[in-house]
Design a protein around this motif. Structure first.
Motif, PDB file in Angstrom:
ATOM      1  N   PHE A 141      61.225  57.396  44.191  1.00  0.00           N
ATOM      2  CA  PHE A 141      60.058  58.091  44.741  1.00  0.00           C
ATOM      3  C   PHE A 141      59.641  57.239  45.936  1.00  0.00           C
ATOM      4  CE2 PHE A 141      59.677  59.257  40.181  1.00  0.00           C
ATOM      5  CZ  PHE A 141      59.591  60.633  40.297  1.00  0.00           C
ATOM      6  N   GLU A 182      57.462  64.043  25.446  1.00  0.00           N
ATOM      7  CA  GLU A 182      56.256  63.619  24.716  1.00  0.00           C
ATOM      8  C   GLU A 182      55.450  64.818  24.216  1.00  0.00           C
ATOM      9  OE1 GLU A 182      54.155  60.229  26.008  1.00  0.00           O
ATOM     10  OE2 GLU A 182      55.793  59.472  27.230  1.00  0.00           O
ATOM     11  N   ALA A 234      62.854  54.531  40.550  1.00  0.00           N
ATOM     12  CA  ALA A 234      62.407  54.973  39.224  1.00  0.00           C
ATOM     13  C   ALA A 234      63.532  55.019  38.199  1.00  0.00           C
ATOM     14  CB  ALA A 234      61.747  56.345  39.335  1.00  0.00           C
ATOM     15  N   HIS A 250      57.157  58.797  21.255  1.00  0.00           N
ATOM     16  CA  HIS A 250      56.798  57.508  20.659  1.00  0.00           C
ATOM     17  C   HIS A 250      56.683  57.649  19.143  1.00  0.00           C
ATOM     18  CE1 HIS A 250      54.858  56.116  24.698  1.00  0.00           C
ATOM     19  NE2 HIS A 250      56.172  56.127  24.718  1.00  0.00           N
ATOM     20  N   PRO A 268      58.552  51.722  27.203  1.00  0.00           N
ATOM     21  CA  PRO A 268      57.172  51.571  27.659  1.00  0.00           C
ATOM     22  C   PRO A 268      56.794  52.562  28.744  1.00  0.00           C
ATOM     23  CG  PRO A 268      58.525  49.658  28.268  1.00  0.00           C
ATOM     24  CD  PRO A 268      59.391  50.546  27.451  1.00  0.00           C
ATOM     25  N   SER A 269      55.494  52.692  28.957  1.00  0.00           N
ATOM     26  CA  SER A 269      54.982  53.589  29.990  1.00  0.00           C
ATOM     27  C   SER A 269      55.544  53.182  31.355  1.00  0.00           C
ATOM     28  CB  SER A 269      53.459  53.485  29.981  1.00  0.00           C
ATOM     29  OG  SER A 269      52.940  54.327  30.944  1.00  0.00           O
ATOM     30  N   GLY A 270      55.990  54.176  32.117  1.00  0.00           N
ATOM     31  CA  GLY A 270      56.504  53.896  33.461  1.00  0.00           C
ATOM     32  C   GLY A 270      57.967  53.492  33.481  1.00  0.00           C
ATOM     33  N   SER A 271      58.662  53.571  32.324  1.00  0.00           N
ATOM     34  CA  SER A 271      60.052  53.102  32.295  1.00  0.00           C
ATOM     35  C   SER A 271      61.047  54.149  32.808  1.00  0.00           C
ATOM     36  CB  SER A 271      60.429  52.652  30.879  1.00  0.00           C
ATOM     37  OG  SER A 271      60.222  53.687  29.948  1.00  0.00           O
ATOM     38  N   GLY A 272      60.576  55.366  33.075  1.00  0.00           N
ATOM     39  CA  GLY A 272      61.454  56.363  33.677  1.00  0.00           C
ATOM     40  C   GLY A 272      61.895  57.485  32.745  1.00  0.00           C
ATOM     41  N   LYS A 273      61.305  57.570  31.563  1.00  0.00           N
ATOM     42  CA  LYS A 273      61.733  58.565  30.570  1.00  0.00           C
ATOM     43  C   LYS A 273      61.521  59.987  31.081  1.00  0.00           C
ATOM     44  CE  LYS A 273      58.735  56.989  27.584  1.00  0.00           C
ATOM     45  NZ  LYS A 273      58.012  55.986  28.415  1.00  0.00           N
ATOM     46  N   SER A 274      60.277  60.272  31.533  1.00  0.00           N
ATOM     47  CA  SER A 274      59.989  61.627  32.033  1.00  0.00           C
ATOM     48  C   SER A 274      60.831  61.939  33.253  1.00  0.00           C
ATOM     49  CB  SER A 274      58.526  61.753  32.468  1.00  0.00           C
ATOM     50  OG  SER A 274      57.703  61.721  31.361  1.00  0.00           O
ATOM     51  N   THR A 275      60.974  60.959  34.124  1.00  0.00           N
ATOM     52  CA  THR A 275      61.747  61.205  35.347  1.00  0.00           C
ATOM     53  C   THR A 275      63.185  61.571  34.980  1.00  0.00           C
ATOM     54  OG1 THR A 275      60.335  59.638  36.500  1.00  0.00           O
ATOM     55  CG2 THR A 275      62.406  60.199  37.567  1.00  0.00           C
ATOM     56  N   MET A 301      59.863  53.482  45.574  1.00  0.00           N
ATOM     57  CA  MET A 301      59.834  53.134  44.145  1.00  0.00           C
ATOM     58  C   MET A 301      61.143  53.560  43.462  1.00  0.00           C
ATOM     59  SD  MET A 301      58.923  53.967  40.899  1.00  0.00           S
ATOM     60  CE  MET A 301      58.963  52.583  39.840  1.00  0.00           C
TER      61      MET A 301
HETATM   62  N1  LIG Z   1      55.836  61.989  41.549  1.00  0.00           N
HETATM   63  C1  LIG Z   1      55.890  60.651  41.573  1.00  0.00           C
HETATM   64  N2  LIG Z   1      55.649  59.975  42.708  1.00  0.00           N
HETATM   65  C2  LIG Z   1      55.721  58.624  42.755  1.00  0.00           C
HETATM   66  N3  LIG Z   1      56.027  57.858  41.708  1.00  0.00           N
HETATM   67  C3  LIG Z   1      56.277  58.478  40.542  1.00  0.00           C
HETATM   68  C4  LIG Z   1      56.211  59.896  40.407  1.00  0.00           C
HETATM   69  N4  LIG Z   1      56.515  60.241  39.126  1.00  0.00           N
HETATM   70  C5  LIG Z   1      56.746  59.066  38.489  1.00  0.00           C
HETATM   71  N5  LIG Z   1      56.596  58.019  39.329  1.00  0.00           N
HETATM   72  C6  LIG Z   1      56.799  56.595  39.000  1.00  0.00           C
HETATM   73  O1  LIG Z   1      58.104  56.446  38.466  1.00  0.00           O
HETATM   74  C7  LIG Z   1      58.088  55.524  37.375  1.00  0.00           C
HETATM   75  C8  LIG Z   1      58.633  56.209  36.129  1.00  0.00           C
HETATM   76  O2  LIG Z   1      57.678  57.185  35.715  1.00  0.00           O
HETATM   77  P1  LIG Z   1      57.904  58.111  34.449  1.00  0.00           P
HETATM   78  O3  LIG Z   1      56.765  59.063  34.389  1.00  0.00           O
HETATM   79  O4  LIG Z   1      59.268  58.656  34.483  1.00  0.00           O
HETATM   80  O5  LIG Z   1      57.798  57.035  33.273  1.00  0.00           O
HETATM   81  P2  LIG Z   1      57.656  57.295  31.716  1.00  0.00           P
HETATM   82  O6  LIG Z   1      58.534  56.299  31.056  1.00  0.00           O
HETATM   83  O7  LIG Z   1      57.874  58.728  31.401  1.00  0.00           O
HETATM   84  O8  LIG Z   1      56.131  56.906  31.477  1.00  0.00           O
HETATM   85  P3  LIG Z   1      55.039  57.508  30.424  1.00  0.00           P
HETATM   86  O9  LIG Z   1      55.493  57.051  29.046  1.00  0.00           O
HETATM   87  O10 LIG Z   1      53.766  56.833  30.837  1.00  0.00           O
HETATM   88  O11 LIG Z   1      55.021  58.985  30.588  1.00  0.00           O
HETATM   89  C9  LIG Z   1      56.654  55.040  37.232  1.00  0.00           C
HETATM   90  O12 LIG Z   1      56.505  53.828  37.917  1.00  0.00           O
HETATM   91  C10 LIG Z   1      55.855  56.135  37.907  1.00  0.00           C
HETATM   92  O13 LIG Z   1      54.652  55.622  38.437  1.00  0.00           O
END
Ligand SMILES: Nc1ncnc2c1ncn2[C@@H]1O[C@H](COP(=O)(O)OP(=O)(O)OP(=O)(O)O)[C@@H](O)[C@H]1O
Length: 257
Positions: free
Chosen positions: A19, A170, A24, A202, A43-50, A22
């Motif tokens: 991103f 989630e 990801a 989780h 953990p939060s922000g580890s990239g799972k949703s992405t 960043m």
């Molecule tokens: N649209 C976006 N623009 C910029 N950065 C993004 C965007 N979406 C996600 N990120 C960043 O990419 C990284 C991975 O985010 P992601 O949502 O995939 O993590 P996650 O493991 O699913 O977290 P969570 O458990 O909090 O949902 C994070 O640092 C997040 O801030």
């Protein structure tokens, strides 16, 4: 479960996603066979949703390749609509269309995209509603339902397209605690019926009960892939072990060292 000779349903190889500056997702590799149930945690922000959003062509990735039955998927590919049709996605925030009844939410895709006549789409939807124990809620609007009911309706809507792969991002984290179980019960029943699924969650009890493999992500990478017995016995990396003990509130996991 995937047999060693069968071709995987989903192949993610060398996946990298940025991103802006960043980074990801970093060199993510994941192979999923027909009938496999994968739980993704970290953990939060580890990239799972992405990662799951890239698999469903909701995010464009820059490097690597995602293939479903050999067909490349990316958000800007011609295959995007085919991929979304073949992959059902359930989000944290339900995402039902607020102006449509439960029944219309479920039949919209089959009627518009699969060109199913309304009576056929509705009878299939009623069967799915019975599967998620919602047959008496078909005519209600989403705003008249509890969070757990909305999420079960969203699961039925995803299933109505007869997907090859279900992605859950989630699905219980926006729910009040008393509604979590009803959604996990539906997901467990789907898993037991052989649905191929990748679940970001989780809910470690669910992971333990249904996963064929646990994938642990940290800082954009898959740092551990383990079978649940080994994972929950603590036979995994330190980061994963500490994540599990924090998430489950248990500190007595066995050490791998
Ligand atoms: N649209 C976006 N623009 C910029 N950065 C993004 C965007 N979406 C996600 N990120 C960043 O990419 C990284 C991975 O985010 P992601 O949502 O995939 O993590 P996650 O493991 O699913 O977290 P969570 O458990 O909090 O949902 C994070 O640092 C997040 O801030």
């Amino acid at each position: 479960m995937m047999s060693s000779s069968s071709r995987p349903l989903l192949e993610v190889s060398g996946l990298n996603k940025w991103f802006g500056a960043m980074h990801a997702l970093r060199d993510v590799d994941l192979t999923v066979g027909v009938g496999e149930r994968i739980v993704v945690c970290g953990p939060s922000g580890s990239g799972k949703s992405t990662m799951v959003r890239c698999i469903n062509a909701l995010e464009r990735y820059q490097n690597g390749l995602i293939r479903l039955e050999g067909e490349a998927i990316n958000a800007d590919c011609d295959s995007v609509f085919g991929a979304r049709r073949a992959i059902g996605m359930v989000f944290q925030s339900f995402n039902l269309f607020p102006h449509l009844s439960v029944l219309d939410n479920i039949t919209l895709g089959p009627r518009k995209l699969l060109r199913l006549p309304r009576p056929d789409a509705e009878s299939a939807a009623m069967m799915l509603l019975s599967q998620v124990r919602m047959e008496d809620q078909a005519r209600k609007m989403p705003s008249q339902l509890s969070g757990g009911q909305q999420q079960r309706a969203a699961i039925a809507r995803a299933l109505a397209m007869n997907p090859k792969l279900m992605l859950f991002d989630e699905p219980t984290s926006a729910l009040d605690p008393e509604m979590v179980k009803e959604v996990l019960d539906v997901m467990t029943a789907l898993a037991e019926a052989g649905t191929t699924m990748i679940c970001v969650t989780h809910e470690m009890g669910f992971a333990k009960a249904v996963a064929d493999r646990i994938v642990f992500m940290d800082q954009g990478k898959i740092v551990e892939t383990a079978d649940p017995a080994a994972f929950f016995a603590g036979d995994c990396c330190d980061r994963a072990r500490s994540f599990v003990s924090t998430t489950t509130g248990r500190s007595g996991l066995a050490s791998s060292s």
